[in-house]
Scaffold this active site. Structure first.
Site, PDB file in Angstrom:
ATOM      1  N   LEU A   1       0.830  -1.202   0.000  1.00 23.61           N
ATOM      2  CA  LEU A   1       0.000   0.000   0.000  1.00 23.61           C
ATOM      3  C   LEU A   1       0.866   1.255   0.000  1.00 23.61           C
ATOM      4  CD1 LEU A   1      -2.722   1.411   0.195  1.00 23.61           C
ATOM      5  CD2 LEU A   1      -2.676   1.024   2.672  1.00 23.61           C
TER       6      LEU A   1
ATOM      7  N   ASP B   1       3.958   1.585  -1.121  1.00 21.33           N
ATOM      8  CA  ASP B   1       4.628   1.711  -2.415  1.00 21.33           C
ATOM      9  C   ASP B   1       3.694   2.298  -3.471  1.00 21.33           C
ATOM     10  OD1 ASP B   1       6.939   0.658  -1.360  1.00 21.33           O
ATOM     11  OD2 ASP B   1       6.628  -1.362  -2.179  1.00 21.33           O
TER      12      ASP B   1
ATOM     13  N   LEU C   1      -6.181  11.853  12.230  1.00 18.06           N
ATOM     14  CA  LEU C   1      -7.068  11.933  11.078  1.00 18.06           C
ATOM     15  C   LEU C   1      -6.212  11.992   9.821  1.00 18.06           C
ATOM     16  CD1 LEU C   1      -9.627  14.584  12.391  1.00 18.06           C
ATOM     17  CD2 LEU C   1      -9.967  12.108  12.234  1.00 18.06           C
TER      18      LEU C   1
ATOM     19  N   LEU D   1      -2.378  17.394   8.932  1.00 23.73           N
ATOM     20  CA  LEU D   1      -1.469  17.383  10.074  1.00 23.73           C
ATOM     21  C   LEU D   1      -0.975  15.970  10.358  1.00 23.73           C
ATOM     22  CD1 LEU D   1      -3.609  19.674  12.411  1.00 23.73           C
ATOM     23  CD2 LEU D   1      -1.598  20.382  11.087  1.00 23.73           C
TER      24      LEU D   1
ATOM     25  N   GLU E   1       9.187   0.274   5.423  1.00 21.54           N
ATOM     26  CA  GLU E   1      10.349   0.791   4.704  1.00 21.54           C
ATOM     27  C   GLU E   1      11.329   1.395   5.703  1.00 21.54           C
ATOM     28  OE1 GLU E   1      12.502   2.049   1.123  1.00 21.54           O
ATOM     29  OE2 GLU E   1      10.874   0.628   1.468  1.00 21.54           O
TER      30      GLU E   1
END
Length: 305
Positions: free
Chosen positions: A69, A71, A210, A215, A268
């Protein structure tokens, strides 16, 4: 009528997943032109996104775990395309999908292809993008299991210290975090910088984050000597330390440590002594449930494909 056309980029390990095959067949019966491509090695997801966009696809389905997801989300954002993303969670943790309320059942997840996409943010650090969360644990050696005693004490932060079997093995690092109207310096055991809420298979490090507020949520687990020295007494007293996190919500934060930092971006790895994390507001269009906990009320975009 808008052409209903999409490409499913599927992690190679899921090639024989019968639930996926059945769900793809169902979407095709519903009128979707749904192409399927498989990843085999590092870099394939990015290449396949480029090929899909070049072929005119404006809707990508990411079939895999959090790494797949990330990537695909990164590739879409870097392409600066209006193409949208549907999440088909097929990994072990599926942390972003779970927090976002995306169904884990294949056919139900693909139903989201038919809802309007929403603009969501991404995080950026060191030239890399992440959809869910950047985490860091210090002094940890990653193995298969975390001590049950440490789980009781550390709560949601326990997975950051996988492999520690004795309290004496806990080590902190000195770090400094600076952002708008925010400054913290001290010894820390763990750090979460989240666009999503959870990491490590369901551990909520940023429980109120969120994905559409522009942010990043910052969660710091401080490690003053008195805290490290009293972990055993905390355990004996039946107390966790989730409530000891220092939290902030910022558009960017700079993180410095002379000892160097080992960061995990949805699988990663990244390391450095001086890192700047930034939110990229509305960088990605994602098909999410209307009542997704990660959405704070940003308007829907005007199409599903």
């Amino acid at each position: 009528m808008t052409q209903r056309r999409a490409m499913l980029i599927l992690h190679g390990k899921q090639a024989l997943n019968e639930d996926v095959r059945d769900a793809v067949a169902d979407k095709r019966k519903q009128g979707w032109e749904l192409d399927v491509r498989l990843t085999w090695e590092a870099g394939d997801a990015q290449r396949l996104v480029s090929e899909a966009l070049a072929a005119g696809h404006r809707h990508i389905v990411a079939g895999g775990g959090d790494g797949t997801l990330r990537d695909i989300a990164e590739a879409l954002a870097l392409a600066e395309t209006s193409a949208s993303l549907t999440i088909l969670p097929l990994g072990t943790a599926n942390d972003f999908a779970r927090a976002a309320g995306v169904p884990l059942e294949v056919s139900k997840a693909l139903q989201l292809m038919d809802v309007a996409p929403r603009a969501v943010d991404l995080g950026e650090v060191g030239g890399k993008l992440f959809l869910n969360m950047a985490t860091g644990g210090f002094g940890s050696q990653v193995t298969a299991n975390t001590s049950e005693d440490l789980k009781k004490v550390l709560g949601g932060a326990a997975y950051l210290f996988t492999g520690l079997t004795r309290f004496s093995e806990l080590h902190s690092a000195h770090g400094e975090l600076t952002g708008p109207d925010f400054h913290w310096r001290g010894d820390l055991l763990a750090l979460g910088i989240g666009n999503g809420r959870q990491a490590g298979g369901g551990h909520e490090l940023c429980p109120t984050a969120l994905a559409d507020d522009g942010l990043l949520d910052i969660s710091i687990l401080p490690a003053p000597q008195e805290v490290v020295g009293t972990l055993r007494s905390l355990l004996e007293g039946g107390l966790g330390i989730d409530n000891m996190f220092i939290r902030a919500r910022l558009p960017w934060v700079e993180l410095k440590s002379t000892q160097g930092l080992d960061i995990n971006l949805d699988g990663e790895p990244l390391s450095g002594e001086d890192l700047r994390f930034e939110a990229r507001p509305g960088a990605l269009h994602v098909h999410l449930p209307a009542d997704s906990p990660l959405l704070g009320g940003a308007p829907k975009l005007n199409r599903p494909d």
